[in-house]
Design a protein around this motif. Sequence first.
Motif, PDB file in Angstrom:
ATOM      1  N   ASP A   1       0.843  -1.184   0.000  1.00 42.96           N
ATOM      2  CA  ASP A   1       0.000   0.000   0.000  1.00 42.96           C
ATOM      3  C   ASP A   1       0.883   1.240   0.000  1.00 42.96           C
ATOM      4  N   ALA A   2       0.590   2.178  -0.892  1.00 44.87           N
ATOM      5  CA  ALA A   2       1.444   3.352  -1.044  1.00 44.87           C
ATOM      6  C   ALA A   2       1.515   4.180   0.231  1.00 44.87           C
ATOM      7  N   VAL A   3       0.394   4.306   0.936  1.00 44.22           N
ATOM      8  CA  VAL A   3       0.382   5.096   2.160  1.00 44.22           C
ATOM      9  C   VAL A   3       1.302   4.479   3.211  1.00 44.22           C
ATOM     10  N   ALA A   4       1.224   3.157   3.362  1.00 40.94           N
ATOM     11  CA  ALA A   4       2.071   2.480   4.344  1.00 40.94           C
ATOM     12  C   ALA A   4       3.544   2.611   3.984  1.00 40.94           C
ATOM     13  N   VAL A   5       3.862   2.444   2.704  1.00 42.46           N
ATOM     14  CA  VAL A   5       5.258   2.562   2.282  1.00 42.46           C
ATOM     15  C   VAL A   5       5.745   3.998   2.446  1.00 42.46           C
ATOM     16  N   ALA A   6       4.895   4.964   2.094  1.00 43.16           N
ATOM     17  CA  ALA A   6       5.266   6.371   2.272  1.00 43.16           C
ATOM     18  C   ALA A   6       5.579   6.667   3.735  1.00 43.16           C
ATOM     19  N   SER A   7       4.758   6.144   4.631  1.00 47.02           N
ATOM     20  CA  SER A   7       4.981   6.366   6.057  1.00 47.02           C
ATOM     21  C   SER A   7       6.303   5.771   6.513  1.00 47.02           C
ATOM     22  N   SER A   8       6.657   4.613   5.957  1.00 46.76           N
ATOM     23  CA  SER A   8       7.918   3.967   6.351  1.00 46.76           C
ATOM     24  C   SER A   8       9.132   4.725   5.844  1.00 46.76           C
TER      25      SER A   8
END
Length: 280
Positions: free
Chosen positions: A102-109
């Motif tokens: 998920d892009a949001v999860a990866v962005a957060s990481s």
Amino acid sequence: MTGAADWSGRVGRAWADEWRRTERAFAGIAAALDRAVAEIAPSSGRALDIGCGVGSTTLALADARPGMEVTGVDLAAALIAVARVRRAAVSGDARPVFEVGDAVAVASSLAPVDLMISRHGVMFFDDPVAGFAALRGAAAPGAPLVFSCFRARVENDWSHAVDRVLGVQPAGTGYAPGPYALADPAATADILRRAGWVDAAAVPHDVPYVVGAGDDPVADALAFYRRIGSAAAILAAAASDERASLEARLGEMLATRIHGGAVTFSAAIWIWTARAGEAA
């Protein structure tokens, strides 16, 4: 309507199978987006390509900005598998990372992210304000966002011409996840504003969209439409005799669009730019 679940399943697998045809079709879109990204991308920092598909935009950015740490993310494992094979063929330092997720999860990481880009990959949020807000939350203050999306369906000849042949009726107004979710520029500007992005601006582009080539461009175009776009579901659901009739009518129309030996339509797109505003 095409949502995130479709990309992690059948739609993602179909696009992976057809990636050479889809990349050919999207070449004009890619050129316009890559130019816009090159004009605004910083020379260093972290970049995220949202819905990266088979990695063309990710690889182009990594090549243009070798000082950046570039990550491409997509929900479709099949697409990321292709992207990783293409990455392995790249020499030098332009070697981005590709992740399934998920892009949001990866962005957060990866936060804080210094640049976010997307080639037609941000039209599938169930809640677009929440989705764009989460991306803004992972962005460094003032970080640029650059993405492409389709303009209205009736402006996209590659789709509208097929709709007329198949008798597809226009969808209702309002947001729904899918290829034309961000077609309305006023609505998209409002989404970005509410999500915390500032200085949002959209530039229209009309680019070629090649769907068939080779020794038999019409047959090649039919193969494309059997797997990609709204026609695919209609053809798949039709009984065999009806399908044959629909494909014959499509073939007649496609033959009228041969230019320079290729079945070529136009695609109408927006290139959006914005900056991450200060956290509330």
